[in-house]
Scaffold this motif. Structure first.
Motif, PDB file in Angstrom:
ATOM      1  N   LEU A  79       0.867  -1.182   0.000  1.00 48.68           N
ATOM      2  CA  LEU A  79       0.000   0.000   0.000  1.00 48.68           C
ATOM      3  C   LEU A  79       0.900   1.226   0.000  1.00 48.68           C
ATOM      4  N   ASP A  80       0.841   1.995  -1.075  1.00 51.24           N
ATOM      5  CA  ASP A  80       1.626   3.228  -1.203  1.00 51.24           C
ATOM      6  C   ASP A  80       0.760   4.383  -0.711  1.00 51.24           C
ATOM      7  N   VAL A  81       1.150   4.986   0.408  1.00 49.58           N
ATOM      8  CA  VAL A  81       0.397   6.084   1.011  1.00 49.58           C
ATOM      9  C   VAL A  81       1.140   7.385   0.710  1.00 49.58           C
ATOM     10  N   THR A  82       0.436   8.333   0.102  1.00 45.59           N
ATOM     11  CA  THR A  82       1.015   9.636  -0.204  1.00 45.59           C
ATOM     12  C   THR A  82       0.158  10.714   0.442  1.00 45.59           C
ATOM     13  N   VAL A  83       0.802  11.555   1.238  1.00 39.56           N
ATOM     14  CA  VAL A  83       0.114  12.656   1.906  1.00 39.56           C
ATOM     15  C   VAL A  83       0.782  13.953   1.466  1.00 39.56           C
ATOM     16  N   GLU A  84      -0.029  14.870   0.952  1.00 42.87           N
ATOM     17  CA  GLU A  84       0.479  16.191   0.572  1.00 42.87           C
ATOM     18  C   GLU A  84       0.018  17.186   1.625  1.00 42.87           C
ATOM     19  N   ILE A  85       0.990  17.875   2.209  1.00 43.80           N
ATOM     20  CA  ILE A  85       0.716  18.895   3.216  1.00 43.80           C
ATOM     21  C   ILE A  85       1.306  20.192   2.689  1.00 43.80           C
ATOM     22  N   ASP A  86       0.438  21.140   2.364  1.00 38.10           N
ATOM     23  CA  ASP A  86       0.830  22.365   1.674  1.00 38.10           C
ATOM     24  C   ASP A  86       1.625  21.963   0.435  1.00 38.10           C
ATOM     25  N   ASP A  87       2.896  22.288   0.326  1.00 35.49           N
ATOM     26  CA  ASP A  87       3.658  21.933  -0.870  1.00 35.49           C
ATOM     27  C   ASP A  87       4.656  20.806  -0.625  1.00 35.49           C
ATOM     28  N   THR A  88       4.506  20.077   0.478  1.00 39.21           N
ATOM     29  CA  THR A  88       5.421  19.000   0.817  1.00 39.21           C
ATOM     30  C   THR A  88       4.702  17.656   0.687  1.00 39.21           C
ATOM     31  N   VAL A  89       5.381  16.690   0.052  1.00 35.71           N
ATOM     32  CA  VAL A  89       4.807  15.369  -0.141  1.00 35.71           C
ATOM     33  C   VAL A  89       5.516  14.381   0.782  1.00 35.71           C
ATOM     34  N   HIS A  90       4.720  13.614   1.521  1.00 39.48           N
ATOM     35  CA  HIS A  90       5.229  12.569   2.408  1.00 39.48           C
ATOM     36  C   HIS A  90       4.719  11.247   1.866  1.00 39.48           C
ATOM     37  N   ASN A  91       5.617  10.242   1.782  1.00 39.08           N
ATOM     38  CA  ASN A  91       5.252   8.981   1.167  1.00 39.08           C
ATOM     39  C   ASN A  91       5.740   7.823   2.020  1.00 39.08           C
ATOM     40  N   ARG A  92       4.941   6.746   2.049  1.00 36.18           N
ATOM     41  CA  ARG A  92       5.337   5.545   2.783  1.00 36.18           C
ATOM     42  C   ARG A  92       4.730   4.332   2.107  1.00 36.18           C
ATOM     43  N   ASP A  93       5.557   3.319   1.881  1.00 38.99           N
ATOM     44  CA  ASP A  93       5.086   2.028   1.387  1.00 38.99           C
ATOM     45  C   ASP A  93       4.876   1.121   2.590  1.00 38.99           C
ATOM     46  N   TYR A  94       3.749   0.401   2.586  1.00 42.93           N
ATOM     47  CA  TYR A  94       3.372  -0.406   3.734  1.00 42.93           C
ATOM     48  C   TYR A  94       2.856  -1.760   3.246  1.00 42.93           C
ATOM     49  N   GLN A  95       3.442  -2.846   3.745  1.00 45.77           N
ATOM     50  CA  GLN A  95       3.038  -4.188   3.345  1.00 45.77           C
ATOM     51  C   GLN A  95       1.727  -4.577   4.033  1.00 45.77           C
ATOM     52  N   VAL A  96       0.746  -5.032   3.235  1.00 44.65           N
ATOM     53  CA  VAL A  96      -0.585  -5.392   3.741  1.00 44.65           C
ATOM     54  C   VAL A  96      -0.871  -6.849   3.392  1.00 44.65           C
ATOM     55  N   THR A  97      -1.357  -7.622   4.373  1.00 45.88           N
ATOM     56  CA  THR A  97      -1.787  -8.993   4.149  1.00 45.88           C
ATOM     57  C   THR A  97      -3.195  -9.144   4.727  1.00 45.88           C
ATOM     58  N   VAL A  98      -4.112  -9.657   3.894  1.00 48.30           N
ATOM     59  CA  VAL A  98      -5.513  -9.809   4.315  1.00 48.30           C
ATOM     60  C   VAL A  98      -5.951 -11.247   4.050  1.00 48.30           C
ATOM     61  N   PRO A  99      -6.546 -11.911   5.054  1.00 49.49           N
ATOM     62  CA  PRO A  99      -7.067 -13.269   4.840  1.00 49.49           C
ATOM     63  C   PRO A  99      -8.159 -13.279   3.764  1.00 49.49           C
ATOM     64  N   GLY A 100      -8.344 -14.411   3.121  1.00 52.31           N
ATOM     65  CA  GLY A 100      -9.344 -14.554   2.059  1.00 52.31           C
ATOM     66  C   GLY A 100     -10.749 -14.202   2.516  1.00 52.31           C
ATOM     67  N   GLY A 101     -11.447 -13.398   1.692  1.00 50.87           N
ATOM     68  CA  GLY A 101     -12.836 -13.039   1.957  1.00 50.87           C
ATOM     69  C   GLY A 101     -13.051 -12.088   3.122  1.00 50.87           C
ATOM     70  N   GLU A 102     -12.002 -11.481   3.633  1.00 51.01           N
ATOM     71  CA  GLU A 102     -12.141 -10.602   4.797  1.00 51.01           C
ATOM     72  C   GLU A 102     -11.742  -9.165   4.484  1.00 51.01           C
ATOM     73  N   ARG A 103     -12.105  -8.288   5.430  1.00 47.30           N
ATOM     74  CA  ARG A 103     -11.695  -6.880   5.402  1.00 47.30           C
ATOM     75  C   ARG A 103     -10.721  -6.658   6.543  1.00 47.30           C
ATOM     76  N   LYS A 104      -9.803  -5.723   6.348  1.00 50.99           N
ATOM     77  CA  LYS A 104      -8.822  -5.424   7.384  1.00 50.99           C
ATOM     78  C   LYS A 104      -8.570  -3.929   7.428  1.00 50.99           C
ATOM     79  N   GLU A 105      -8.552  -3.389   8.648  1.00 51.74           N
ATOM     80  CA  GLU A 105      -8.189  -1.985   8.829  1.00 51.74           C
ATOM     81  C   GLU A 105      -6.683  -1.920   9.056  1.00 51.74           C
ATOM     82  N   VAL A 106      -6.019  -1.079   8.279  1.00 54.93           N
ATOM     83  CA  VAL A 106      -4.578  -0.894   8.448  1.00 54.93           C
ATOM     84  C   VAL A 106      -4.310   0.551   8.849  1.00 54.93           C
ATOM     85  N   GLU A 107      -3.285   0.735   9.654  1.00 51.57           N
ATOM     86  CA  GLU A 107      -2.852   2.075  10.065  1.00 51.57           C
ATOM     87  C   GLU A 107      -1.408   2.247   9.636  1.00 51.57           C
ATOM     88  N   VAL A 108      -1.161   3.269   8.828  1.00 49.59           N
ATOM     89  CA  VAL A 108       0.165   3.517   8.283  1.00 49.59           C
ATOM     90  C   VAL A 108       0.730   4.781   8.919  1.00 49.59           C
TER      91      VAL A 108
END
Length: 130
Positions: A79-108
């Motif tokens: 999961l590539d998370v990009t946050v733009e704050i005014d003119d600055t870009v913050h980015n973080r790649d985060y590995q996500v694993t979800v069991p079959g047929g389910e939903r998962k809340e992730v916090e990056v």
């Protein structure tokens, strides 16, 4: 009479030109091919929604999202998370694993203070599953 005809033709050309541009915008510009990537999906995983920015440890910004696995087996993606704050870009790649047929809340967590995000004039969050 000629003036009216000229204005009608000019209006017709302008309407045709503008609707062609609108159609391209509404369709996303160029025609998509079957192999094009969808930033919300990766294999059987799909980003369902951004649950919002939150204050995390050390008062840093945390982006929460809900990911759904449409498949029957456990699946992983980045999961590539990009946050733009005014003119600055913050980015973080985060590995996500979800069991079959389910939903998962992730916090990056990101390396920027939540207050900076909260007090910004211009801010945006985008997610891209890869």
């Amino acid at each position: 009479m000629r003036r009216r005809d000229a204005l009608q033709r000019l209006g017709l050309v302008a309407v045709l030109g503008s609707t062609g541009g609108c159609a391209a915008i509404l369709e996303g510009g160029q025609e998509k091919k079957s192999g094009d990537d969808d930033p919300k999906r990766s294999g059987s995983l799909e980003t369902m929604k951004i649950l919002g920015p939150r204050k995390g440890e050390n008062d840093n910004l945390v982006v929460a999202a809900e990911i759904k696995n449409h498949g029957e087996k456990k699946s992983s993606a980045t999961l590539d998370v990009t946050v733009e704050i005014d003119d600055t870009v913050h980015n973080r790649d985060y590995q996500v694993t979800v069991p079959g047929g389910e939903r998962k809340e992730v916090e990056v967590p990101l390396e920027v203070k939540y207050a900076k995000y909260e007090n910004a004039d211009k801010r945006s969050i985008s997610l891209d599953l890869q």
